[in-house]
Design an enzyme around this catalytic site. Structure first.
Site, PDB file in Angstrom:
ATOM      1  CG  HIS A  45      -2.024  -0.973   1.170  1.00 27.30           C
ATOM      2  ND1 HIS A  45      -3.024  -1.026   2.110  1.00 27.30           N
ATOM      3  CD2 HIS A  45      -2.305  -1.935   0.261  1.00 27.30           C
ATOM      4  CE1 HIS A  45      -3.890  -1.981   1.785  1.00 27.30           C
ATOM      5  NE2 HIS A  45      -3.466  -2.562   0.682  1.00 27.30           N
ATOM      6  CD  GLU A  47      -2.008   4.474   3.178  1.00 30.74           C
ATOM      7  OE1 GLU A  47      -1.673   3.644   2.300  1.00 30.74           O
ATOM      8  OE2 GLU A  47      -3.184   4.650   3.530  1.00 30.74           O
ATOM      9  CB  CYS A  76      -6.445  -0.270   4.706  1.00 30.98           C
ATOM     10  SG  CYS A  76      -4.764  -0.814   5.030  1.00 30.98           S
TER      11      CYS A  76
HETATM   12 ZN   LIG Z   1      -3.314   0.239   3.557  1.00 36.05          ZN
END
Ligand SMILES: [Zn+2]
Length: 146
Positions: A45, A47, A76
């Site tokens: 992801h 981040e 998330c």
């Molecule tokens: Zn994430």
């Protein structure tokens, strides 16, 4: 956020995950790291990719305590891949106190993302730039965003 949106455009296309960009900026306005979805592996992801570029030296921890992470999408709170830590938990563990997002995660892949709620519960300041949401989700129009 403009930089994060630019990064989101670089993500390898996927039909099973969002294209997201993230930038970590220090208190002095200097960028510490950036990342985007699937930058370093098919599951990473944005981040996570940005945080993975930073070490855990005391100086880095100190910088993160005063840093802001800009992410085009809400971090998330749970992941499809059980072996990966949700970005919300990564942000909390990194000690970042301020999160700026452009749009909230829709129920496309996860029924109820509670990233923002969880961050706020931990005292993290979360700012939503709703006026940039359209641009930040523009590279995800091929997905079901309802
Ligand atoms: Zn994430």
């Amino acid at each position: 956020m403009r930089h994060a949106i630019g990064l989101a455009r670089l993500c390898p296309k996927s039909t099973t995950a969002f294209a997201v960009g993230a930038v970590i900026v220090g208190a002095d306005g200097v960028e510490l790291a950036d990342g985007f979805s699937r930058e370093t592996d098919p599951k990473v992801h944005a981040e996570e990719a940005a945080l993975n570029k930073l070490g855990d030296e005391p100086s880095t921890r100190d910088a993160l305590a005063h840093a802001t992470i800009y992410s085009t999408l809400e971090p998330c709170s749970q992941r499809g891949s059980a072996d990966r830590v949700p970005c919300t938990d990564r942000i909390l563990a990194a000690g970042i106190r301020r999160v700026v997002i452009a749009w909230r995660e829709p129920a496309t892949f996860v029924t109820n993302c509670v990233g923002v709620e969880k961050l706020r519960e931990h005292g993290i300041e979360v700012i939503e730039l709703a006026d940039m949401a359209d641009e930040a989700m523009s590279m995800n129009r091929h997905l079901d965003l309802n």
